[in-house]
Design a protein around this motif. Structure first.
Motif, PDB file in Angstrom:
ATOM      1  N   ASP A  49       0.809  -1.165   0.024  1.00 27.10           N
ATOM      2  CA  ASP A  49       0.200   0.064   0.084  1.00 27.10           C
ATOM      3  C   ASP A  49       0.798   1.240  -0.124  1.00 27.10           C
ATOM      4  OD1 ASP A  49       0.901  -0.896   2.690  1.00 27.10           O
ATOM      5  OD2 ASP A  49      -1.047  -0.147   3.625  1.00 27.10           O
ATOM      6  N   SER A  74      -0.323  -1.652  -7.193  1.00 24.50           N
ATOM      7  CA  SER A  74      -1.738  -1.975  -6.927  1.00 24.50           C
ATOM      8  C   SER A  74      -2.192  -0.562  -7.286  1.00 24.50           C
ATOM      9  CB  SER A  74      -1.908  -2.225  -5.400  1.00 24.50           C
ATOM     10  OG  SER A  74      -1.115  -3.549  -5.012  1.00 24.50           O
ATOM     11  N   ASP A  90      -4.412   1.036  -5.214  1.00 26.37           N
ATOM     12  CA  ASP A  90      -4.381   1.967  -4.572  1.00 26.37           C
ATOM     13  C   ASP A  90      -3.284   2.259  -3.696  1.00 26.37           C
ATOM     14  OD1 ASP A  90      -3.903  -0.388  -3.247  1.00 26.37           O
ATOM     15  OD2 ASP A  90      -5.602  -0.466  -1.728  1.00 26.37           O
ATOM     16  N   ALA A  91      -2.133   1.774  -4.289  1.00 28.23           N
ATOM     17  CA  ALA A  91      -0.814   2.037  -3.694  1.00 28.23           C
ATOM     18  C   ALA A  91      -0.324   3.588  -3.719  1.00 28.23           C
ATOM     19  CB  ALA A  91       0.399   1.402  -4.231  1.00 28.23           C
ATOM     20  N   GLN A 119      -1.064   8.313  -8.507  1.00 32.85           N
ATOM     21  CA  GLN A 119      -0.758   7.431  -7.330  1.00 32.85           C
ATOM     22  C   GLN A 119       0.674   8.115  -6.872  1.00 32.85           C
ATOM     23  OE1 GLN A 119      -1.917   3.587  -9.381  1.00 32.85           O
ATOM     24  NE2 GLN A 119      -1.227   3.210  -7.427  1.00 32.85           N
ATOM     25  N   ARG A 175      -2.615  10.435   3.374  1.00 30.49           N
ATOM     26  CA  ARG A 175      -1.679   9.429   3.708  1.00 30.49           C
ATOM     27  C   ARG A 175      -0.295   9.568   3.681  1.00 30.49           C
ATOM     28  NH1 ARG A 175      -3.806   5.074  -0.689  1.00 30.49           N
ATOM     29  NH2 ARG A 175      -2.112   4.074   0.147  1.00 30.49           N
TER      30      ARG A 175
END
Lengths: 298, 298
Positions: free
Chosen positions: B66, B89, B91-92, B118, B161
């Motif tokens: 992630d 991924s 959502d990484a 991303q 994040r």
């Protein structure tokens, strides 16, 4: 060493006060006579146990002294030497502690005339962030270099007494000409200060200066540290050593031109060579790590 | 913070290794997958307890992660992102740690295409004199600033994040544009390095270089410290940020021209004003002592 009996301290600040403290340790019977343009500083030197007697004129302070240390701003060298001349003993050794030497030599010749052979220019490489007689300490000169630039008029016996005095306060003595001295200190001290002042002004003049300064890190901190120096000191040093500083600026600009040319043309290999050349020199260098070269070009 | 479950460490050196060590402390259940162009470095990361698993391709290492931290030389950004894209991924969050940002953004756009949202460019202001995975330590980022230069394509949740991850390793996060970042670091880091390299080359090229270097003192030591940097790092930074470095060099040269003009014309009052201007700025400055300005010009 030949013992010093009576030191005249002319100028009572960090450099002079530390010299007197250190020489007292080496010569326990030493008498210290003090004069300062600021009477309060001289009186403070007496309170602090640095001076035994305080005088209101330089001529009175130097009377009977076998060693006179002139520790005043370089621009005050000539008038102060003039003021003291009437009181100077014929066998007194007179030294200064100034950061430039050619201008000090010229001042000494103008002020002392035929007595100039008694004057031996000295530059101990020592100091602290903050000056003043309160900061004076006996170990300021320990393990530091002191540069002497003897005049043709100095008898060798006088030079030997000067060497002994600086060794007594902890210095190792290096001899060179005033010209060599001023060239070297333009290269390793005066020019870096000039560049650091210009660099900080260049950053501070930009619209985004506040952001730049807020994000500046350890590299900026060290590179720009000397830009905190004050004009009280640096105006006089730049003025006194103008020709050598400008010559060193020329050396820098040649090297900078090579760097910019490589960068502008996108010649990464040339950039790398220039970076590696500097890096190899700087990575090898350590403070007081290199002996003075034997074969020293003038 | 939102916990990170699986970190892919792409590039196993000081910066990446320290990040992984610190994030392990913050997220005890963290799994760390490592890839390095040098397999030995990745294996060493595993031996040192920094990584749990080692992979032989970047695509395999990022699978299921992630958070992906790209800690490679900036010139390796584009090929490395290309190599990893197949395993990434959706959502990484992918971040780098490079010293320049506009070139990294261009590399990410070229390599990731529609997945560039991303990728969030990061520059933590931290480091040590010597690099390598052996030097990695959990507190490298403590009380340091990390600059994020989000892309228009980054969802705000992703930015949050990223902020949480850098705060977890000890940083305070500053947001700005890639252009602001590159201008500021040209001003406070890249230009000082360029000047220090040129300065050392200028001193070292003189006949009297050995004398100069033997007598250089603490001012020289601090001013030239960054000239010990290697071309392995600085060739790429200068190349990646060429335009901003040249623009900052122009700012410096304007300030230097003013300084030289005052010196050459013997205008001591002007020299004093320029010295005082720089000194006032530098004497006020402390490392991490200034808040980021609210109203920050682009």
């Amino acid at each position: 060493m030949s013992t010093v009996n009576r030191l005249a301290l002319i100028g009572c600040g960090l450099m002079g006060g530390s010299f007197a403290r250190a020489l007292r340790v080496a010569c326990p019977a030493l008498q210290v006579a003090a004069y300062s343009r600021s009477l309060a500083s001289a009186q403070r030197a007496q309170v602090l146990g640095i001076a035994d007697e305080v005088f209101s004129t330089a001529a009175a302070a130097v009377r009977g002294a076998d060693l006179v240390l002139l520790a005043v701003p370089v621009t005050a060298t000539e008038p102060t030497l003039r003021d003291m001349r009437a009181g100077l003993s014929a066998d007194a050794l007179v030294m200064d502690v100034g950061s430039t030497k050619r201008d000090v030599v010229a001042a000494a010749r103008a002020a002392l005339g035929t007595a100039v052979g008694q004057f031996l220019p000295a530059h101990p490489i020592a100091g602290k962030e903050s000056g003043g007689i309160e900061q004076a300490e006996a170990d300021l000169y320990q393990e530091r270099r002191c540069i002497l630039t003897p005049l043709p008029e100095n008898p060798e016996g006088l030079v030997a007494r000067a060497v002994a005095a600086w060794e007594a306060v902890g210095c190792s003595v290096v001899r060179m000409s005033a010209e060599q001295h001023d060239e070297t200190f333009a290269a390793v001290s005066h020019l870096p200060h000039l560049l650091a002042f210009a660099y900080v002004n260049g950053v501070a003049s930009q619209n985004a200066a506040a952001r730049h300064l807020a994000l500046a890190g350890p590299g900026f901190r060290d590179f720009s540290r000397i830009a905190a120096g004050t004009s009280a000191i640096w105006r006089d040093i730049f003025s006194a050593n103008r020709d050598e500083v400008l010559a060193q600026l020329g050396q820098f600009e040649s090297a900078l031109t090579a760097m910019r040319a490589a960068l502008q043309s996108g010649d990464d290999a040339a950039v790398a060579r220039l970076v590696d050349a500097a890096s190899a020199v700087r990575a090898r260098w350590t403070l007081n790590g290199a002996p003075m070269p034997e074969d020293d070009p003038a």
